[in-house]
Scaffold this active site. Structure first.
Site, PDB file in Angstrom:
ATOM      1  N   CYS A 383       0.828  -1.196   0.000  1.00 19.51           N
ATOM      2  CA  CYS A 383       0.000   0.000   0.000  1.00 19.51           C
ATOM      3  C   CYS A 383       0.874   1.261   0.000  1.00 19.51           C
ATOM      4  CB  CYS A 383      -1.018  -0.047   1.127  1.00 19.51           C
ATOM      5  SG  CYS A 383      -2.467   0.956   0.746  1.00 19.51           S
ATOM      6  N   HIS A 509      -3.656  -5.070   0.276  1.00 18.10           N
ATOM      7  CA  HIS A 509      -3.104  -5.596   1.531  1.00 18.10           C
ATOM      8  C   HIS A 509      -3.185  -7.119   1.538  1.00 18.10           C
ATOM      9  CE1 HIS A 509      -2.863  -1.816   3.928  1.00 18.10           C
ATOM     10  NE2 HIS A 509      -3.737  -1.421   3.020  1.00 18.10           N
ATOM     11  N   GLU A 511      -1.724  -9.127   3.355  1.00 16.34           N
ATOM     12  CA  GLU A 511      -1.602  -9.692   4.710  1.00 16.34           C
ATOM     13  C   GLU A 511      -2.947 -10.071   5.331  1.00 16.34           C
ATOM     14  OE1 GLU A 511      -1.100  -6.573   3.829  1.00 16.34           O
ATOM     15  OE2 GLU A 511      -1.596  -5.116   5.398  1.00 16.34           O
TER      16      GLU A 511
HETATM   17  N1  GLN Z   1      -2.109   6.686   2.733  1.00 21.04           N
HETATM   18  C1  GLN Z   1      -2.164   5.932   1.523  1.00 21.04           C
HETATM   19  C2  GLN Z   1      -3.502   6.087   0.822  1.00 21.04           C
HETATM   20  O1  GLN Z   1      -4.462   6.494   1.413  1.00 21.04           O
HETATM   21  C3  GLN Z   1      -1.854   4.474   1.769  1.00 21.04           C
HETATM   22  C4  GLN Z   1      -2.833   3.763   2.649  1.00 21.04           C
HETATM   23  C5  GLN Z   1      -2.328   2.492   3.233  1.00 21.04           C
HETATM   24  O2  GLN Z   1      -1.129   2.240   3.276  1.00 21.04           O
HETATM   25  N2  GLN Z   1      -3.228   1.662   3.733  1.00 21.04           N
HETATM   26  O3  GLN Z   1      -3.614   5.786  -0.342  1.00 21.04           O
END
Ligand code: GLN
Length: 538
Positions: A383, A509, A511
């Site tokens: 992410c 994600h 995970e």
């Molecule tokens: N802050 C980033 C976004 O909003 C990444 C979010 C995250 O890592 N879950 O896109």
């Protein structure tokens, strides 16, 4: 047969592992062929934990249907191997929101709306909801917080009412407490447990089973003492002793006959013996690693273990799959710079850059990525970690010195990471990110394809910003490929550098979907890459 309800409350202290005990019991019942689900009731007033900093309650777990939930739902999914949903996590905020919305609609016209009965009625309705679907034999409900907290009182009151409304054999109450060991006195102490149970009983809830969390074996005489003072059957006081792995806890609970007691209470006699073959195979591999690697987890919430819960668990699963002990070293991105990066990362066999929000620690993440890219250390960005590897590449390979993310530089001339179109008009913060499961099409021949072994995958998301496809051509020409895209919108979900032995960044994600019995493919491949990197070191 009617649906059976198990309620798990906690006393004495928080962080005793109530979620693990609840999930372990659910696992034991599931291993006997029962259809089991598990839900969490949280006493805070936020509608969901999506707006909480990870320092407050640890990681925010995301379900397929896009609910931002408590991290215990992660344990439930990992232990049971089933998907949870919005319905499995209810907060005080959600309860009040429902009641107040109904009040405005006129559902209680003429009446004073009160905690009892209106709030408790709504709590009870939600407690029984999953059971009413007819899909489950047993519903396990974990009540967050500690007995005696002002916030959890309405939940305890709802359980009290249900104890009278449901037949005795349909409801069982389990209370988890702490029996501390006083080193100076060389003694285990049961007084805090007695007080906690007293408090629960004053609120009208009678525990049927007391589970004592302890670091030393709880001897028979102490169990009897707790039973006597707490007014439960002598055999119904059991221990939950510190375990080397949380995945050992279901087997420990089976040894303590927790599932047997619950089944006896429910009058369920014809239930088959549990089958733990897969769990035992997993534990066997976990406990007998043939190799060892050191992996850096670069993030900014490193002071709190729970902030990266699912990532840490994914490494446990992927480690076992590779028969390798994975030592995860959390490295604070805020204190990482050009001066110290080599010293901190040189001992590492791989580098993972974590998800996150906001400006703090961003430059440290970029520095770590540059080190991993230039030194051909296996790299995995999740992410925000993926977004930062795009910025690093744009700055240091394409030479776009001011490449940035619009999240921290809204007026940047080169927003290589930009706000998604449908986010531009969003002003409300809660529950409005790109959340939950989305499909991703993987390009054949890519690293991602070798990892997943198929072209169509689905993973969970939680973000507002995206790879800005305006820069895609330049990036690809310079050696960073977009190997995974959303089939409908074309959003870039996976980037990689084919000339690097293992360099992958994912917008989703992975995970959240790793399970001990079904480890997540990228984590498995990443650990394998770390093993190879270590073997090839001079
Ligand atoms: N802050 C980033 C976004 O909003 C990444 C979010 C995250 O890592 N879950 O896109």
């Amino acid at each position: 047969m009617s649906t059976k309800y198990v309620f798990v409350t906690g006393g004495v202290a928080s962080s005793l592992g109530k979620g693990i005990i609840a999930a372990s019991l659910a696992k034991l019942l599931q291993a006997r062929g029962l259809r089991v689900t598990i839900q969490k009731f949280d006493p805070y007033i936020n509608i969901d934990p999506g707006t909480l900093n990870p320092y407050e309650h640890g990681e925010c777990y995301v379900t397929d249907d896009g609910a931002e939930t408590d991290l215990d739902l992660g344990h439930y999914e990992r232990f049971l191997g089933v998907k949870t949903s919005k319905a499995n996590n209810v907060t005080t905020g959600r309860i009040y929101h429902t009641v107040i919305t109904k009040e405005r609609e006129g559902a209680y016209l003429g009446k004073t709306v009160q905690i009892v009965p209106h709030i408790t009625d709504e709590i009870k309705r939600r407690m029984l909801l999953l059971g009413k679907s007819g899909n489950y034999d047993v519903v396990v409900t974990e009540v967050g917080g500690t007995v005696g907290d002002m916030e959890s009182q309405p939940f305890i009151e709802a359980i009290r009412q249900l104890q009278w409304e449901l037949p005795d054999e349909d409801l069982i109450s389990i209370h988890l407490t702490l029996v501390p060991y006083l080193r100076a006195a060389k003694e285990l102490k049961t007084k805090p447990t007695q007080h906690s149970v007293q408090m629960l009983q004053q609120a009208g809830v009678h525990p049927d089973i007391i589970v004592c969390r302890t670091e030393k074996v709880l001897p028979e005489d102490l169990r009897r003492k707790v039973a006597l003072f707490c007014n439960v059957k002598p055999g119904h006081v059991i221990q939950s002793i510190d375990a080397p792995s949380i995945y050992q806890v279901p087997l420990n609970m089976e040894e303590e006959k927790l599932d047997q007691m619950v089944l006896n209470h429910f009058g369920m006699k014809e239930v088959p013996e549990p089958d733990f073959t897969k769990l035992e195979q997993f534990l066997e591999k976990l406990q007998n690693p043939k190799s060892e690697v050191d992996i850096a987890l670069v993030g900014k919430y490193v002071e709190l273990q729970d902030a990266y819960k699912s990532i840490l668990e994914s490494f446990v699963h992927a480690g076992a799959a590779n028969e390798c002990k994975v030592n995860v070293h959390t490295i604070h991105s805020e204190y990482l710079d050009e001066e110290n990066v080599a010293e901190k990362l040189a001992p590492m066999d791989a580098v993972l850059v974590a998800p996150g929000f906001g400006e703090r620690g961003l430059e440290g993440k970029i520095t770590a990525i540059r080190y991993a890219r230039e030194n051909k250390v296996p790299f995995f960005g999740i992410c925000l970690g993926m977004q930062m590897c795009v910025i690093e590449f744009a700055r240091n390979v394409l030479g776009i010195a001011d490449a940035a993310s619009a999240e921290v530089a809204p007026n940047s001339a080169n927003p290589v990471i930009d706000l998604m179109d449908d986010q531009k008009s969003t002003t409300i913060k809660g529950g409005t990110m790109r959340l939950g499961a989305y499909g991703c099409h993987i390009e054949k021949g890519s690293l991602a394809y070798r990892i997943y072994g198929c072209e169509e995958i689905s993973e969970r998301h939680r973000h507002r910003y995206e790879f800005n496809s305006r820069y895609l051509e330049q990036m690809e020409a310079a050696g960073m490929k977009a190997s995974g895209r959303n089939p409908e919108t074309g959003l870039v979900e996976i980037v990689e550098i084919p000339s690097h032995p293992f360099f992958i960044g994912v917008q989703f994600h992975p995970e959240y979907k790793s399970r001990p019995e079904m480890p997540q493919p990228i984590f498995c491949a990443f650990v394998k890459a770390a093993i190879e990197f270590k073997a090839n070191r001079k």
